[in-house]
Design an enzyme around this catalytic site. Structure first.
Site, PDB file in Angstrom:
ATOM      1  N   SER A  49     -29.948   1.310 -18.438  1.00  0.00           N
ATOM      2  CA  SER A  49     -29.861   0.829 -17.102  1.00  0.00           C
ATOM      3  C   SER A  49     -30.859   1.463 -16.341  1.00  0.00           C
ATOM      4  O   SER A  49     -31.388   2.623 -16.567  1.00  0.00           O
ATOM      5  CB  SER A  49     -28.591   1.386 -16.504  1.00  0.00           C
ATOM      6  OG  SER A  49     -28.282   1.465 -15.283  1.00  0.00           O
TER       7      SER A  49
ATOM      8  N   TYR B 162     -22.263   7.483 -14.807  1.00  0.00           N
ATOM      9  CA  TYR B 162     -22.649   6.327 -15.430  1.00  0.00           C
ATOM     10  C   TYR B 162     -24.217   6.582 -15.985  1.00  0.00           C
ATOM     11  O   TYR B 162     -24.661   6.297 -16.983  1.00  0.00           O
ATOM     12  CB  TYR B 162     -22.670   5.269 -14.579  1.00  0.00           C
ATOM     13  CG  TYR B 162     -23.084   3.982 -15.226  1.00  0.00           C
ATOM     14  CD1 TYR B 162     -22.771   3.283 -16.182  1.00  0.00           C
ATOM     15  CD2 TYR B 162     -24.280   3.286 -14.400  1.00  0.00           C
ATOM     16  CE1 TYR B 162     -23.215   2.064 -16.655  1.00  0.00           C
ATOM     17  CE2 TYR B 162     -25.060   2.479 -14.888  1.00  0.00           C
ATOM     18  CZ  TYR B 162     -24.475   1.402 -16.039  1.00  0.00           C
ATOM     19  OH  TYR B 162     -24.972   0.436 -16.460  1.00  0.00           O
TER      20      TYR B 162
END
Length: 326
Positions: free
Chosen positions: A130, A157
């Site tokens: 990501s 995350y």
């Protein structure tokens, strides 16, 4: 006969599109997904329904953190290529549900690594990282490059995604199988995720409800259309690095768009003006993300084609058709 490709997260937004593209080019696909309730499961089931009648597709409802089950799938199908897209997504969700990220992202990634390292004649693992690993970036200047050190994560995350990259690096060196991590920058389009801003904004605009604009509209994102993302995924899959090499590549549009511009473009696609409530930045959010994709371009010829206005119009058309049937 060429062995099938294992696609994890196949009921998800990117996994669904990737699996269909693989099938379209004549590949066999083994799809895996737990179909959790992070967002509307009926949308995930509807994505899965689009594979009905596809002879070269098989689906298994499996938790990727179940290491024995994943290893058995890889062994029984003779899997030599994996596109690992399953994960617990969402920066904001990680604030209230941290252990979901431990299981899906950390244990899940480790399950995939273990299965791949024990597989016969394994060729290539492509997995989703990501842009969140980069942390924050002020507007202006060049996009993030892979050579930049990953920032101190500002969300759990992001921390789990960076941890997955480090695990992959160690497994590539220890066990000698090729891996590519793809740092995704904001992906959008038909069949997208309801937790993404453009999707939730559409729901509220059409319902006549106000939208909350966080960061007071000063944020920017590298919005990348789903078809362009799949081009990059398959380009990376088809061009593995040498054995024992782990590489990380950016995959995005490389043209950051301000949040207010995105909202304006979405309003035109929908044909309605949004009622806006300006809010401060939320915990875990970053100001701007945008990618330098020169490495992926040099490797595969990757070049995003769909501009935001066209992509959001395609999404708006899909949205109306999909929910008209519900």
């Amino acid at each position: 006969m060429k062995s099938p490709v294992l696609v994890t997260g196949v009921a998800g937004f990117i996994g669904h599109a990737t699996a269909h593209r693989l099938l379209d080019r004549g590949e066999r696909v083994v799809g895996v997904d737990i179909v959790n309730d992070y967002y509307d499961t009926s949308l995930k089931e509807a994505r899965l329904a689009t594979f009905a009648g596809k002879e070269n597709f098989e689906f298994h409802r499996v938790d990727i953190s179940d290491a024995p089950a994943i290893s058995e799938l890889v062994r029984s199908y003779g899997i030599t290529r994996v596109v690992h897209l399953a994960a617990q997504a969402g920066v904001r969700y990680s604030i209230d549900n941290p252990f979901a990220y431990e299981r899906a992202n950390l244990a899940g990634h480790l399950s995939i690594l273990e299965a791949c390292r024990h597989a016969d004649n394994f060729v290539h693992l492509v997995y989703a990282s990501s842009s969140s690993v980069y942390g924050d970036k002020p507007m202006g200047g060049a996009g993030f490059t892979e050579e930049e050190p990953a920032a101190e994560p500002v969300s759990l995350y992001a921390a789990t995604k960076r941890a997955c990259e480090l695990m992959s690096h160690s497994y590539a060196k220890l066990y000698g199988f090729a891996q590519t991590g793809l740092r995704f920058f904001t992906v959008y389009g038909p069949w997208g995720r309801p937790d993404m801003a453009y999707f939730s904004f559409s729901q509220k605009i059409l319902a006549g409800q106000p939208i909350e604009v966080f960061g007071e509209g000063r944020m920017a994102r590298d919005f990348t259309y789903i078809d362009d993302i799949v081009d990059g995924i398959l380009g990376a899959l088809d061009n593995p690095p040498p054995a024992k090499e782990h590489r990380v590549l950016n995959i995005g549009d490389s043209h950051p768009v301000g949040l207010m511009e995105m909202i304006s473009t979405l309003e035109k696609a929908i044909g309605r003006e949004a009622i806006k409530i300006m809010k401060p930045m939320q915990l875990g959010d970053v100001t701007a993300t945008y990618a330098d994709v020169s490495k992926l371009h040099a490797l595969t010829g990757y070049a995003p084609k769909v501009m935001l206005a066209e992509g959001l119009q395609r999404f708006a058309d899909w949205y109306r058709e999909y929910y008209a049937q519900r």
